[in-house]
Design a protein around this motif. Structure first.
Motif, PDB file in Angstrom:
ATOM      1  N   SER A  79       0.901   4.001  -2.977  1.00  0.00           N
ATOM      2  CA  SER A  79       0.459   5.345  -2.663  1.00  0.00           C
ATOM      3  C   SER A  79       1.360   6.413  -3.273  1.00  0.00           C
ATOM      4  O   SER A  79       1.033   7.592  -3.259  1.00  0.00           O
ATOM      5  CB  SER A  79       0.406   5.556  -1.146  1.00  0.00           C
ATOM      6  OG  SER A  79       1.715   5.702  -0.609  1.00  0.00           O
ATOM      7  N   ARG A  96       0.829  -1.211   0.000  1.00  0.00           N
ATOM      8  CA  ARG A  96       0.000   0.000   0.000  1.00  0.00           C
ATOM      9  C   ARG A  96       0.863   1.261   0.000  1.00  0.00           C
ATOM     10  O   ARG A  96       0.534   2.236  -0.654  1.00  0.00           O
ATOM     11  CB  ARG A  96      -0.942  -0.001   1.204  1.00  0.00           C
ATOM     12  CG  ARG A  96      -2.051  -1.032   1.078  1.00  0.00           C
ATOM     13  CD  ARG A  96      -2.865  -1.105   2.366  1.00  0.00           C
ATOM     14  NE  ARG A  96      -3.878  -2.107   2.292  1.00  0.00           N
ATOM     15  CZ  ARG A  96      -5.185  -1.853   2.200  1.00  0.00           C
ATOM     16  NH1 ARG A  96      -5.619  -0.608   2.184  1.00  0.00           N
ATOM     17  NH2 ARG A  96      -6.054  -2.841   2.137  1.00  0.00           N
ATOM     18  N   TYR A  97       1.963   1.221   0.736  1.00  0.00           N
ATOM     19  CA  TYR A  97       2.886   2.359   0.794  1.00  0.00           C
ATOM     20  C   TYR A  97       3.464   2.646  -0.590  1.00  0.00           C
ATOM     21  O   TYR A  97       3.466   3.779  -1.054  1.00  0.00           O
ATOM     22  CB  TYR A  97       4.002   2.049   1.795  1.00  0.00           C
ATOM     23  CG  TYR A  97       5.088   3.088   1.887  1.00  0.00           C
ATOM     24  CD1 TYR A  97       4.868   4.289   2.533  1.00  0.00           C
ATOM     25  CD2 TYR A  97       6.340   2.849   1.337  1.00  0.00           C
ATOM     26  CE1 TYR A  97       5.872   5.247   2.630  1.00  0.00           C
ATOM     27  CE2 TYR A  97       7.351   3.795   1.432  1.00  0.00           C
ATOM     28  CZ  TYR A  97       7.103   4.992   2.077  1.00  0.00           C
ATOM     29  OH  TYR A  97       8.104   5.933   2.176  1.00  0.00           O
TER      30      TYR A  97
END
Length: 128
Positions: free
Chosen positions: A116, A112-113
């Motif tokens: 993003s 997810r990091y």
């Protein structure tokens, strides 16, 4: 990247990209993240909240708050928590995250990091 100690109560010997633990009642995510960074890696620096998500993998569904920090000093890992740590590139993280025993929440948080746009480009140092 780090490897949890073999005596760690959850996922002993697994690799991870995060340090952390439970926030106390009423404790803001940022304070908990800064406290855990200090306890587990021996550094006191400000953290920046990025996002939170409900992680359904691993032990049970839990909310994880993901933060980042600039760490200009040497890390001093707590040996009760961490057996090994080192700085790796994003490319090395991509290679190892699916091949090594990774903490499920850390694997999902890393993905997810990177999705993003917060993560650095391949080949550049990443938080360990």
């Amino acid at each position: 990247m780090l490897r949890r100690s073999e005596t760690h109560p959850r996922f002993p010997g697994y690799y991870d990209v995060m340090v952390g633990g439970a926030a106390g009642v009423g404790e803001p995510y940022e304070e908990a993240a800064a406290r855990e960074l200090s306890e587990e890696l021996g550094v006191r620096v400000p953290v920046r909240f990025l996002f939170k998500f409900l992680c359904r993998e691993g032990i049970s569904p839990i909310w994880l708050g993901v933060h980042e920090a600039i760490v200009p000093e040497a890390l001093v890992p707590d040996p009760d928590e961490i057996d090994w740590q080192d700085w790796v590139t994003v490319a090395e993280l991509h290679e190892s995250v699916d091949q090594w025993r990774f903490v499920p929440g850390g694997r999902e948080a890393l993905r997810r990091y990177l999705e993003s746009g917060s993560g650095r480009g391949a080949g550049e140092p990443a938080a360990g």
